[in-house]
Design a protein around this motif. Sequence first.
Motif, PDB file in Angstrom:
ATOM      1  N   UNK A 256      22.143 -30.049   5.702  1.00  0.00           N
ATOM      2  CA  UNK A 256      22.118 -30.071   4.207  1.00  0.00           C
ATOM      3  C   UNK A 256      21.354 -31.557   3.870  1.00  0.00           C
ATOM      4  N   UNK A 257      21.721 -32.602   4.338  1.00  0.00           N
ATOM      5  CA  UNK A 257      21.124 -33.917   4.108  1.00  0.00           C
ATOM      6  C   UNK A 257      19.523 -33.796   4.648  1.00  0.00           C
ATOM      7  N   UNK A 258      19.510 -33.113   5.755  1.00  0.00           N
ATOM      8  CA  UNK A 258      17.865 -33.296   6.520  1.00  0.00           C
ATOM      9  C   UNK A 258      17.206 -32.519   5.524  1.00  0.00           C
ATOM     10  N   UNK A 259      17.681 -31.342   4.835  1.00  0.00           N
ATOM     11  CA  UNK A 259      16.819 -30.556   3.838  1.00  0.00           C
ATOM     12  C   UNK A 259      16.639 -31.107   2.447  1.00  0.00           C
ATOM     13  N   UNK A 260      17.194 -32.117   2.234  1.00  0.00           N
ATOM     14  CA  UNK A 260      16.903 -32.814   0.983  1.00  0.00           C
ATOM     15  C   UNK A 260      18.077 -32.245  -0.072  1.00  0.00           C
ATOM     16  N   UNK A 261      19.025 -31.734   0.580  1.00  0.00           N
ATOM     17  CA  UNK A 261      20.092 -31.125  -0.577  1.00  0.00           C
ATOM     18  C   UNK A 261      21.371 -31.599  -0.039  1.00  0.00           C
ATOM     19  N   UNK A 262      21.840 -33.001   0.074  1.00  0.00           N
ATOM     20  CA  UNK A 262      22.990 -33.373   0.648  1.00  0.00           C
ATOM     21  C   UNK A 262      24.136 -32.900  -0.358  1.00  0.00           C
ATOM     22  N   UNK A 263      25.404 -32.633   0.608  1.00  0.00           N
ATOM     23  CA  UNK A 263      26.393 -32.203  -0.060  1.00  0.00           C
ATOM     24  C   UNK A 263      27.239 -32.878  -0.553  1.00  0.00           C
ATOM     25  N   UNK A 264      27.727 -32.792  -1.799  1.00  0.00           N
ATOM     26  CA  UNK A 264      28.834 -33.872  -2.256  1.00  0.00           C
ATOM     27  C   UNK A 264      29.822 -32.873  -3.055  1.00  0.00           C
ATOM     28  N   UNK A 265      31.083 -33.154  -2.661  1.00  0.00           N
ATOM     29  CA  UNK A 265      32.154 -32.274  -3.169  1.00  0.00           C
ATOM     30  C   UNK A 265      33.208 -31.900  -2.140  1.00  0.00           C
ATOM     31  N   UNK A 266      33.796 -31.132  -2.324  1.00  0.00           N
ATOM     32  CA  UNK A 266      34.597 -30.379  -1.617  1.00  0.00           C
ATOM     33  C   UNK A 266      34.073 -29.195  -0.875  1.00  0.00           C
ATOM     34  N   UNK A 267      34.099 -28.909   0.563  1.00  0.00           N
ATOM     35  CA  UNK A 267      33.617 -27.965   1.344  1.00  0.00           C
ATOM     36  C   UNK A 267      34.779 -27.213   1.852  1.00  0.00           C
ATOM     37  N   UNK A 268      34.920 -25.846   1.624  1.00  0.00           N
ATOM     38  CA  UNK A 268      35.926 -25.090   2.113  1.00  0.00           C
ATOM     39  C   UNK A 268      35.345 -24.325   3.336  1.00  0.00           C
ATOM     40  N   UNK A 269      35.769 -24.722   4.540  1.00  0.00           N
ATOM     41  CA  UNK A 269      35.211 -23.941   5.641  1.00  0.00           C
ATOM     42  C   UNK A 269      36.416 -22.832   5.988  1.00  0.00           C
ATOM     43  N   UNK A 270      35.965 -21.642   5.994  1.00  0.00           N
ATOM     44  CA  UNK A 270      36.964 -20.355   6.072  1.00  0.00           C
ATOM     45  C   UNK A 270      36.461 -20.017   7.849  1.00  0.00           C
ATOM     46  N   UNK A 281      33.485 -18.039   9.311  1.00  0.00           N
ATOM     47  CA  UNK A 281      33.487 -16.894   8.475  1.00  0.00           C
ATOM     48  C   UNK A 281      32.749 -17.130   7.226  1.00  0.00           C
ATOM     49  N   UNK A 282      32.819 -18.254   6.480  1.00  0.00           N
ATOM     50  CA  UNK A 282      32.293 -18.541   5.232  1.00  0.00           C
ATOM     51  C   UNK A 282      32.421 -19.647   4.886  1.00  0.00           C
ATOM     52  N   UNK A 283      31.509 -20.476   4.118  1.00  0.00           N
ATOM     53  CA  UNK A 283      31.741 -21.745   3.275  1.00  0.00           C
ATOM     54  C   UNK A 283      32.023 -21.489   1.914  1.00  0.00           C
ATOM     55  N   UNK A 284      32.906 -22.229   1.176  1.00  0.00           N
ATOM     56  CA  UNK A 284      32.957 -21.966  -0.200  1.00  0.00           C
ATOM     57  C   UNK A 284      32.915 -23.591  -0.766  1.00  0.00           C
ATOM     58  N   UNK A 285      32.161 -23.699  -2.051  1.00  0.00           N
ATOM     59  CA  UNK A 285      31.846 -25.058  -2.512  1.00  0.00           C
ATOM     60  C   UNK A 285      32.801 -25.746  -3.418  1.00  0.00           C
ATOM     61  N   UNK A 286      34.024 -25.224  -3.205  1.00  0.00           N
ATOM     62  CA  UNK A 286      35.116 -25.483  -4.205  1.00  0.00           C
ATOM     63  C   UNK A 286      36.239 -25.417  -3.342  1.00  0.00           C
ATOM     64  N   UNK A 287      37.458 -25.970  -4.062  1.00  0.00           N
ATOM     65  CA  UNK A 287      38.834 -25.852  -3.337  1.00  0.00           C
ATOM     66  C   UNK A 287      39.134 -24.364  -3.339  1.00  0.00           C
ATOM     67  N   UNK A 288      40.039 -23.946  -2.528  1.00  0.00           N
ATOM     68  CA  UNK A 288      40.458 -22.438  -2.588  1.00  0.00           C
ATOM     69  C   UNK A 288      41.337 -22.164  -3.672  1.00  0.00           C
ATOM     70  N   UNK A 289      41.664 -21.106  -4.181  1.00  0.00           N
ATOM     71  CA  UNK A 289      42.667 -20.860  -5.259  1.00  0.00           C
ATOM     72  C   UNK A 289      43.435 -19.619  -4.532  1.00  0.00           C
ATOM     73  N   UNK A 290      44.586 -19.774  -4.137  1.00  0.00           N
ATOM     74  CA  UNK A 290      45.890 -20.503  -4.546  1.00  0.00           C
ATOM     75  C   UNK A 290      46.006 -21.939  -3.310  1.00  0.00           C
ATOM     76  N   UNK A 291      45.058 -22.072  -2.341  1.00  0.00           N
ATOM     77  CA  UNK A 291      45.161 -23.344  -1.513  1.00  0.00           C
ATOM     78  C   UNK A 291      45.476 -24.604  -2.111  1.00  0.00           C
ATOM     79  N   UNK A 292      44.512 -24.686  -3.016  1.00  0.00           N
ATOM     80  CA  UNK A 292      44.446 -26.062  -3.830  1.00  0.00           C
ATOM     81  C   UNK A 292      45.883 -26.538  -4.452  1.00  0.00           C
TER      82      UNK A 292
END
Length: 421
Positions: A256-270, A281-292
Motif C-alpha cells: 500500500x505504501x509503495x502504491x502511494x496509498x499508505x494505510x493509517x488506522x486499524x486494519x482488521x484481517x479476517x 479471507x478479507x480485510x476490513x478497514x475498521x474495528x470489527x463489531x462486536x469484536x471491538x
Amino acid sequence: MNILILGGGGREHALAWAILQNPKCDRLIVAPGNAGIAQIAECAQFDICDGGAVVEFAEAEAIDFVVVGPEAPLAAGVADRLAEAGIPVFGPSAGAARLESSKRFTKEICDAAGAPTAAWARFDAVDPARAYIREQGAPIVVKADGLAAGKGVIVAMTEAEALAAVEDILGGAFGSAGAEVVIEEFMDGEEASFFVLCDGETVLPVGTAQDHKRVGEGDTGPNTGGMGAYSPAPIMTPSVTEAALEQIVKPTMAEMAKRGTPYRGVLYAGLMIKDGKPRLVEYNVRFGDPECQALMLRLGAQALDLMLAAAEGRLDERHVNWAEDFAMTVVLAAQGYPGTYEKGTIIGGLEDMPETSWEMMFHAGTSESDGHVTATGGRVLNATARGRTLQEARDRAYAMAEAVDWPDGFYRRDIGWRALE
Ligand code: AMP
Ligand code: GLY
C-alpha cells in the motif's frame, strides 16, 4: 483534547468508553451516537458520510481528533477531507480503504504482496463466470466486488447455488457494488480476526478475537453482523500470529505504501487457519463489531494513545500493555434479526447494570424516548465483560445479558463454545 467519534453502534460505544478512560480527553462528541453513548458523551446529528459536513462540524466545535468507526465514511473519503483541513484523523484515506471497499483490489494487493489467500478470478459477465464455476466445482465462494453491507458473500456448497449467486450479483441485486464478481476457492479451517494499527509504516498488533457470524446456536442459520465475540482467540498462537503478521499484514502494508496509498488506522484481517497456517479471507478497514467491544474492555485508556500515535505517524514509539485477561461480548438482538424485526420495543433492566472496567453494557441500536430505552436496530445491546479466564468473562457477560428485561430480544447462549470446549 476535544474528540469526535463517527458512528453509533456498539463499536462506537466501546470506543467512547475507552477514550473517556484517558485523561487526555476533555470533551467527547459522538455522531450520531445512541442511547447508551448519550449517557457518557454528547451526541450530534449530521451526515457522517459527507466530508464537508464533518469538517464543518469539527471546525465549529474545535475538534482536535476524529475517530472514524464504520467503513462507509472512510470509503466516502471523510478521512481525506479531514486531513486536507489539517484535522488529525484515525482512519484510512478512501484510496487505502479500498482494502475493504473492493474485494478485487484486495486480491490484487495480496497477489502483488505474496500474501497467502484463496485462489480467485474476477468477472463482469455471467457466461465466463458460469464457465469458471463449472470448471472449478463446488464448494466455491462468490462475492460482490463492492460494499454490500455484509451480504455480498455467498459460500456456495453446490454449483447451482454459485451460479444463482453470480446471476443475482451481476443482475444488479447489490447495485453498483455488484458490477463485478470475485469467485474464490473455498477455504476450510477455523476463522479468527487479527487487529493491527498502522501509521503508514509501522505495524502494531492490538489484539485477536473470534466472532460468531451465524444467528443460531452451534453456528447455524443465516449470517449476521456478529452475535458475540471473545478476545484473545486461542487459535492465534504466537506462531500463527507471527505468520499472519510477517506473511500477510506487513507485506500488504508495504505494498500500500509503495502504491502511494499508505494505510493509517486499524486494519482488521479476517483469517482462515488450517494446520497452523493462516490465509487471508478479507480485510476490513475498521474495528470489527462486536469484536471491538471485547478489545476495548481489554485495552482501556491506552486505546486513545495508540490511535493518536497511528494518526500522527508515531507508532514506532509505542507498545501495548497487555494484561493476562480475556473478554467476551454477547449480542442481544431483536427477535427476527437478521430478517425483519420490530422497532421501538421497550428494554428494561438496564438501570442496575454494573459499569466498571470489568463489565459494561454497550449499546448498539437503541434510542431513548419518554424515559424508556427502546430498540431501534437489529443488534441492540452488547453485554461485555472481562475476566482472568474466558469462563469468568463468559459468566459475567451472561449474567448481564440475563438481567436485561426485553421479551422482544434474544441472544445466543453458546458464545465462546469453541474456545471453552
Ligand atoms: P467476508 O464478508 O469476506 O468476511 O465473508 C463473510 C464470510 O464468508 C467469512 O467470514 C467467511 O466465513 C466466509 N468466506 C469468505 N470467503 C471465504 C473463502 N474463500 N472460503 C471459505 N469461507 C469464506
Ligand atoms: N463482526 C464482523 C465485522 O465487523 O465485520
